[in-house]
Design an enzyme around this catalytic site. Sequence first.
Site, PDB file in Angstrom:
ATOM      1  N   GLY A  10       0.829  -1.214   0.000  1.00  0.00           N
ATOM      2  CA  GLY A  10       0.000   0.000   0.000  1.00  0.00           C
ATOM      3  C   GLY A  10       0.853   1.249   0.000  1.00  0.00           C
ATOM      4  N   GLY A  36      -3.745  -2.081  -2.352  1.00  0.00           N
ATOM      5  CA  GLY A  36      -2.329  -1.910  -2.682  1.00  0.00           C
ATOM      6  C   GLY A  36      -2.018  -2.479  -4.045  1.00  0.00           C
ATOM      7  N   LEU A  74       0.141  -2.492   9.092  1.00  0.00           N
ATOM      8  CA  LEU A  74      -0.500  -1.380   8.386  1.00  0.00           C
ATOM      9  C   LEU A  74      -1.687  -1.831   7.550  1.00  0.00           C
ATOM     10  CD1 LEU A  74       2.672   0.518   7.070  1.00  0.00           C
ATOM     11  CD2 LEU A  74       1.389   0.976   9.118  1.00  0.00           C
ATOM     12  N   THR A  93     -11.913  -7.125   8.443  1.00  0.00           N
ATOM     13  CA  THR A  93     -10.478  -6.930   8.187  1.00  0.00           C
ATOM     14  C   THR A  93      -9.840  -6.165   9.341  1.00  0.00           C
ATOM     15  OG1 THR A  93     -10.888  -6.865   5.822  1.00  0.00           O
ATOM     16  CG2 THR A  93      -8.810  -5.915   6.573  1.00  0.00           C
ATOM     17  N   TYR A 147     -15.275   2.391  11.035  1.00  0.00           N
ATOM     18  CA  TYR A 147     -13.816   2.328  10.842  1.00  0.00           C
ATOM     19  C   TYR A 147     -13.127   2.839  12.100  1.00  0.00           C
ATOM     20  CZ  TYR A 147      -9.301   3.939   8.816  1.00  0.00           C
ATOM     21  OH  TYR A 147      -7.981   4.190   8.548  1.00  0.00           O
TER      22      TYR A 147
HETATM   23  P1  NAD Z   1      -3.397   1.613   1.532  1.00  0.00           P
HETATM   24  O1  NAD Z   1      -4.754   1.206   1.091  1.00  0.00           O
HETATM   25  O2  NAD Z   1      -2.495   2.142   0.499  1.00  0.00           O
HETATM   26  O3  NAD Z   1      -2.692   0.439   2.323  1.00  0.00           O
HETATM   27  C1  NAD Z   1      -3.391  -0.613   2.953  1.00  0.00           C
HETATM   28  C2  NAD Z   1      -2.802  -1.910   2.455  1.00  0.00           C
HETATM   29  O4  NAD Z   1      -3.416  -2.989   3.159  1.00  0.00           O
HETATM   30  C3  NAD Z   1      -3.045  -2.148   0.957  1.00  0.00           C
HETATM   31  O5  NAD Z   1      -1.849  -2.523   0.329  1.00  0.00           O
HETATM   32  C4  NAD Z   1      -4.059  -3.291   0.941  1.00  0.00           C
HETATM   33  O6  NAD Z   1      -3.968  -4.076  -0.233  1.00  0.00           O
HETATM   34  C5  NAD Z   1      -3.701  -4.012   2.212  1.00  0.00           C
HETATM   35  N1  NAD Z   1      -4.798  -4.825   2.757  1.00  0.00           N
HETATM   36  C6  NAD Z   1      -6.101  -4.471   2.911  1.00  0.00           C
HETATM   37  N2  NAD Z   1      -6.800  -5.494   3.428  1.00  0.00           N
HETATM   38  C7  NAD Z   1      -5.919  -6.510   3.608  1.00  0.00           C
HETATM   39  C8  NAD Z   1      -6.026  -7.838   4.096  1.00  0.00           C
HETATM   40  N3  NAD Z   1      -7.209  -8.343   4.511  1.00  0.00           N
HETATM   41  N4  NAD Z   1      -4.909  -8.605   4.139  1.00  0.00           N
HETATM   42  C9  NAD Z   1      -3.706  -8.121   3.719  1.00  0.00           C
HETATM   43  N5  NAD Z   1      -3.547  -6.889   3.229  1.00  0.00           N
HETATM   44  C10 NAD Z   1      -4.641  -6.089   3.187  1.00  0.00           C
HETATM   45  O7  NAD Z   1      -3.605   2.705   2.697  1.00  0.00           O
HETATM   46  P2  NAD Z   1      -2.538   3.552   3.523  1.00  0.00           P
HETATM   47  O8  NAD Z   1      -2.973   4.958   3.419  1.00  0.00           O
HETATM   48  O9  NAD Z   1      -1.156   3.169   3.160  1.00  0.00           O
HETATM   49  O10 NAD Z   1      -2.876   3.063   5.005  1.00  0.00           O
HETATM   50  C11 NAD Z   1      -1.983   2.261   5.782  1.00  0.00           C
HETATM   51  C12 NAD Z   1      -2.508   2.190   7.220  1.00  0.00           C
HETATM   52  O11 NAD Z   1      -2.530   3.507   7.776  1.00  0.00           O
HETATM   53  C13 NAD Z   1      -3.932   1.664   7.350  1.00  0.00           C
HETATM   54  O12 NAD Z   1      -4.003   0.863   8.511  1.00  0.00           O
HETATM   55  C14 NAD Z   1      -4.783   2.899   7.525  1.00  0.00           C
HETATM   56  O13 NAD Z   1      -5.956   2.639   8.254  1.00  0.00           O
HETATM   57  C15 NAD Z   1      -3.824   3.791   8.283  1.00  0.00           C
HETATM   58  N6  NAD Z   1      -4.117   5.233   8.086  1.00  0.00           N
HETATM   59  C16 NAD Z   1      -3.711   5.885   6.971  1.00  0.00           C
HETATM   60  C17 NAD Z   1      -3.970   7.244   6.848  1.00  0.00           C
HETATM   61  C18 NAD Z   1      -3.528   8.039   5.648  1.00  0.00           C
HETATM   62  O14 NAD Z   1      -3.655   9.251   5.690  1.00  0.00           O
HETATM   63  N7  NAD Z   1      -2.991   7.450   4.601  1.00  0.00           N
HETATM   64  C19 NAD Z   1      -4.666   7.923   7.850  1.00  0.00           C
HETATM   65  C20 NAD Z   1      -5.078   7.210   8.963  1.00  0.00           C
HETATM   66  C21 NAD Z   1      -4.767   5.872   9.096  1.00  0.00           C
END
Ligand code: NAD
Length: 309
Positions: A10, A36, A74, A93, A147
């Site tokens: 991701g 991702g 993550l 999830t 969420y």
């Molecule tokens: P993203 O969607 O790019 O990354 C999430 C990754 O998790 C993806 O690669 C996806 O394919 C993978 N994934 C989803 N479900 C899955 C499963 N069941 N098994 C294995 N892999 C799985 O999002 P991101 O922005 O990189 O977020 C990363 C983390 O940070 C997450 O936990 C998100 O909740 C948290 N977050 C991000 C932000 C932000 O601003 N980007 C803000 C708050 C929290």
Amino acid sequence: MKALVTGGAGFIGSHLCDYLVANGHEVTVLDDLSTGSMANLHQLDGAIRFVHGSILDQDRVEECVRGQDTVFHLAAAVGVHTIVDRPLESLRTNLTGTENVVEAAVRHGARFTVASTSEVYGKNDSPGLREDADRVLGSPLKSRWSYAAAKGLDELLAYVHGQKSGLPCVILRFFNVVGPRQTGRYGMVVPRFVAQALEDAPITVYGDGTQRRCFGSVFDVVPAIVALLDTPTAHHRAVNLGGVEEVSIKGLADRVRELANSRSEVSFVPYTEAYGPGYEDMQRRMPDISLATELIGYQPEYDLDRIIT
Ligand code: NAD
């Protein structure tokens, strides 16, 4: 270190993998590629081990955690659209998946981080508590906040397991992290505006655009993730990570348009049209980052213009 990054394909996860590999660590990624993409990891071909699988698959999780000394968790169902459209799958999830990963980390004696979110602070600008308050965790009428509820329970799970096992763990509360490889497909505002501006298409602002946000660069956040886990005073704590430069969403749209030298018009879309009936966003969300500053000297270096470009 030998590290597992769940969600490593991701946006944040792939930058974390880059950082870990550049610093000489051995990295395994577990990702189901739901949001991702392998393209996020192509620069690390041959340098990491990639396992295609879900955090809901206990055997896969076990196989990936075995032999690691560190787990960066993550993986999650993310993005307003994903969460609103598929609330039950998202909950599974974000609850069961995290439980699987944290329990495996504890079983194998690995230190761990869990990604949480600014959403756990809720939308708490109303006086008095009514039955339909946004702070009712997981209210079925407000699926976006399911969420937040799941992430809140993830925090508790990580905290209790960390305390009980004595293993170092850190809870990361991310606030609007932005940077290359983030996709606008799941509702993230900066990449969506940039894509619209580059195509000279209307830049669609949800609501009236007066709501204010702070955006943090992934390049500031990723080193902080690792530094916090290396800092004993950060263990068993929740720490905010993000940027502190506030901008209205209309102001962001204007700035993106200017920086892209775009002919796009800014158009306003009611929240209900974008997300369905009953949806409203919060007016303001800004982190207090003083804890991260105190613990690891965290000071975001990327300003908004640098984040956008
Ligand atoms: P993203 O969607 O790019 O990354 C999430 C990754 O998790 C993806 O690669 C996806 O394919 C993978 N994934 C989803 N479900 C899955 C499963 N069941 N098994 C294995 N892999 C799985 O999002 P991101 O922005 O990189 O977020 C990363 C983390 O940070 C997450 O936990 C998100 O909740 C948290 N977050 C991000 C932000 C932000 O601003 N980007 C803000 C708050 C929290």
